[in-house]
Write an enzyme that holds these catalytic residues in place. Sequence first.
Site, mmCIF file in Angstrom:
data_model
loop_
_atom_site.group_PDB
_atom_site.id
_atom_site.type_symbol
_atom_site.label_atom_id
_atom_site.label_comp_id
_atom_site.label_asym_id
_atom_site.label_seq_id
_atom_site.Cartn_x
_atom_site.Cartn_y
_atom_site.Cartn_z
ATOM 1 N N HIS A 117 -1.864 -0.418 14.415
ATOM 2 C CA HIS A 117 -2.830 1.007 13.636
ATOM 3 C C HIS A 117 -3.667 0.429 13.021
ATOM 4 C CE1 HIS A 117 -1.495 -0.267 9.860
ATOM 5 N NE2 HIS A 117 -1.577 -1.284 10.531
ATOM 6 N N ASP A 145 -3.440 -8.592 5.622
ATOM 7 C CA ASP A 145 -2.392 -9.455 5.396
ATOM 8 C C ASP A 145 -2.082 -10.398 6.113
ATOM 9 O OD1 ASP A 145 -2.563 -7.136 6.607
ATOM 10 O OD2 ASP A 145 -0.012 -6.279 7.091
ATOM 11 N N GLU A 154 -6.375 -6.266 9.256
ATOM 12 C CA GLU A 154 -6.110 -5.862 8.002
ATOM 13 C C GLU A 154 -5.740 -7.323 7.789
ATOM 14 O OE1 GLU A 154 -2.653 -3.329 8.104
ATOM 15 O OE2 GLU A 154 -2.873 -2.807 6.458
ATOM 16 N N HIS A 174 5.672 -9.617 10.405
ATOM 17 C CA HIS A 174 6.653 -9.199 9.779
ATOM 18 C C HIS A 174 7.682 -9.150 10.666
ATOM 19 C CE1 HIS A 174 2.596 -8.199 7.553
ATOM 20 N NE2 HIS A 174 2.500 -7.428 8.232
ATOM 21 N N HIS A 184 -5.636 -8.963 13.917
ATOM 22 C CA HIS A 184 -5.453 -7.929 13.784
ATOM 23 C C HIS A 184 -6.493 -7.956 12.238
ATOM 24 C CE1 HIS A 184 -4.673 -4.488 11.369
ATOM 25 N NE2 HIS A 184 -3.236 -4.261 11.006
ATOM 26 N N HIS A 190 1.312 -1.363 0.219
ATOM 27 C CA HIS A 190 -0.073 0.309 -0.172
ATOM 28 C C HIS A 190 0.436 0.894 0.519
ATOM 29 C CE1 HIS A 190 0.209 0.135 4.200
ATOM 30 N NE2 HIS A 190 -0.861 -0.840 4.449
ATOM 31 N N ASP A 209 1.676 -6.354 14.732
ATOM 32 C CA ASP A 209 2.258 -5.574 13.281
ATOM 33 C C ASP A 209 3.320 -4.382 14.549
ATOM 34 O OD1 ASP A 209 0.953 -6.001 11.021
ATOM 35 O OD2 ASP A 209 -0.629 -4.515 11.293
ATOM 36 N N TYR A 230 8.766 0.329 9.423
ATOM 37 C CA TYR A 230 8.192 -0.120 9.415
ATOM 38 C C TYR A 230 7.725 0.570 10.795
ATOM 39 C CZ TYR A 230 3.850 -2.913 9.912
ATOM 40 O OH TYR A 230 3.096 -3.231 10.137
HETATM 41 C C1 LIG Z 1 -1.599 2.175 7.100
HETATM 42 C C2 LIG Z 1 -3.386 1.980 7.076
HETATM 43 C C3 LIG Z 1 -4.221 3.555 7.520
HETATM 44 C C4 LIG Z 1 -5.628 3.293 7.738
HETATM 45 N N1 LIG Z 1 -5.593 4.778 7.982
HETATM 46 C C5 LIG Z 1 -7.490 5.249 8.293
HETATM 47 C C6 LIG Z 1 -7.678 5.854 9.305
HETATM 48 O O1 LIG Z 1 -6.697 7.220 8.973
HETATM 49 N N2 LIG Z 1 -9.126 6.180 8.968
HETATM 50 C C7 LIG Z 1 -9.835 5.220 8.470
HETATM 51 O O2 LIG Z 1 -11.418 6.097 8.153
HETATM 52 N N3 LIG Z 1 -9.340 3.942 8.105
HETATM 53 C C8 LIG Z 1 -8.118 3.885 7.814
HETATM 54 N N4 LIG Z 1 -7.823 2.582 7.031
HETATM 55 C C9 LIG Z 1 -8.417 2.164 6.468
HETATM 56 C C10 LIG Z 1 -8.394 2.102 4.852
HETATM 57 O O3 LIG Z 1 -9.477 3.315 4.668
HETATM 58 C C11 LIG Z 1 -9.609 1.050 4.779
HETATM 59 O O4 LIG Z 1 -8.931 -0.454 4.954
HETATM 60 C C12 LIG Z 1 -10.377 0.539 3.457
HETATM 61 O O5 LIG Z 1 -11.080 -0.027 3.261
HETATM 62 C C13 LIG Z 1 -9.074 0.606 2.241
HETATM 63 O O6 LIG Z 1 -10.074 0.853 1.506
HETATM 64 P P1 LIG Z 1 -9.199 0.287 -0.469
HETATM 65 O O7 LIG Z 1 -9.440 -0.955 -0.587
HETATM 66 O O8 LIG Z 1 -9.602 0.765 -1.089
HETATM 67 O O9 LIG Z 1 -7.654 0.472 0.175
HETATM 68 C C14 LIG Z 1 -5.950 2.449 6.969
HETATM 69 C C15 LIG Z 1 -5.777 1.825 6.228
HETATM 70 C C16 LIG Z 1 -4.059 1.435 6.173
HETATM 71 C C17 LIG Z 1 -3.456 -0.286 5.220
HETATM 72 FE FE LIG Z 2 -1.526 -3.450 9.526
HETATM 73 FE FE LIG Z 3 0.731 -6.121 8.876
#
Ligand SMILES: Cc1cc2nc3c(=O)[nH]c(=O)nc-3n(C[C@H](O)[C@H](O)[C@H](O)COP(=O)(O)O)c2cc1C
Ligand SMILES: [Fe+2]
Ligand SMILES: [Fe+2]
Lengths: 52, 387
Positions: free
Chosen positions: B145, B82, B80, B223, B78, B24, B164, B192
């Site tokens: 995060h 990954d 996310e 990771h 988590h 990303h 993470d 990181y």
């Molecule tokens: C490093 C990182 C930081 C993020 N920060 C925010 C944030 O501050 N606020 C929020 O609403 N979502 C945040 N997200 C969540 C993403 O907006 C969410 O996963 C979204 O569904 C991703 O859309 P995409 O699949 O189009 O990339 C963050 C995601 C990542 C990976």
């Molecule tokens: Fe993460």
């Molecule tokens: Fe991760």
Amino acid sequence: MKKYVCVVCGYVYDPEVGDADAGVAEGTAFENLPEDWVCPVCGVDKDQFEEA
Amino acid sequence: MKAVEMKKGIYWVGGIDWDIRNFHGYLTQRGTTYNAYLIIDEKITLVDTTKYYLVDELLERVSSIVDPSKIDYVISNHVEMDHSGGLPRVMEIAKNATLVTAPNGAKGLAKHYDTSSWNIKTVSTGDKLELGKRSIEFILTPMVHWPDNMVGYMPEEKILFSNDSFGQHIASSERFDDEFPSEIIIEEAKKYYANIVMSYGMQVGRELKEASGLDIEMIAPSHGLIFRKHVKEIIDSYVKWSSNIVGKKALIVYDTMWGSTKKMAYALQDAFEEKGYMTSMKNLQNNHISDIITEVLDVEYICVGSPTLNNNMLPTVASFLTYLKGLTPKNRKAIAFGSYGWGGQSVAQIEQYLSDSKFDIKLSKRLLYIPSEENLEELKEELKKLL
Ligand SMILES: Cc1cc2nc3c(=O)[nH]c(=O)nc-3n(C[C@H](O)[C@H](O)[C@H](O)COP(=O)(O)O)c2cc1C
Ligand SMILES: [Fe+2]
Ligand SMILES: [Fe+2]
């Protein structure tokens, strides 16, 4: 005055402390925060807060 | 593909992503791993999974130890993808497994997958999962995060499954920090931290406070390499990074069309050096923003320069400033600079970004077209007076 907690990230708004970064003075009740105030940690709106 | 034993009956069963270079927007020159861990006890437990395209690798590694359908608990630290990408497959195969996650984890997972048929148990800080001879205690670490992050501590083996936190994007067949150059591990952990965790220094502080009460022999992040030799070093590094301790250093980030803004950048560097600062020159044409951000972590000054292009700053500079603003480094001083030809708006725009990001702006300077020797000398003197 009551404390409020952000359901998304767990940040606690403490009226005795306020939120200096957003220009909110100490002693400001949660109800009196501006409508566009957001959680200083994760950025969600006021409606995502619950009474602590 | 075999599991790697970390302690008796505890195995690394993750996936190695040798090819990934863009995570990303983060430049992962060394690739990465998605670490998952298998605990064989009265209850067979899997901690986290991998990105979806490496789940077969995970299942093969699990199978080298035990039939995956026998898994009793799957811990999701988590949401996310990954780490959760492999969950749908795992939950399909491990028919009787209970998924253990934070309340925010359960909500988040339901937005990613059809979790309706999963048996989900939510846990909070202080809750303990008994596995037999061993147990896992959970600590919720919201916003380190994502809102759903948590970590698990196994007191019987003194292992912290930190997800993470403490991670590094490194693909390698080595698994432990004593098998791999430790300078590289710390450098990648720093990158990181800067790119993923920096905004949440306060939350990290809270997590470290919780962790300081634990006896930790091994940190198993999600990771990169597993820490068993440099446990203290990585925790000390997190303490340092999260408390915004800076050195006598200046980072000078700029882009240039005809070399004039570059001349200003080097004049600033001269001034810093004459005042005993270490400096680092980062031309945005040659450096990736995710690498530059690593250096932001411990500098006292950050200087950002751009010429004016069609009433704006250069897009590379805008991109860097947007990225920087999101990561909200605290207690830093800043300088805006740039060369211009007529309207000259770029420097004020940089200033605006830096002040929105709560930097303390010490100097802001624009110079017309090609700066003369005298112009540059004056710029140098002006900065030197400040240092
Ligand atoms: C490093 C990182 C930081 C993020 N920060 C925010 C944030 O501050 N606020 C929020 O609403 N979502 C945040 N997200 C969540 C993403 O907006 C969410 O996963 C979204 O569904 C991703 O859309 P995409 O699949 O189009 O990339 C963050 C995601 C990542 C990976
Ligand atoms: Fe993460
Ligand atoms: Fe991760």
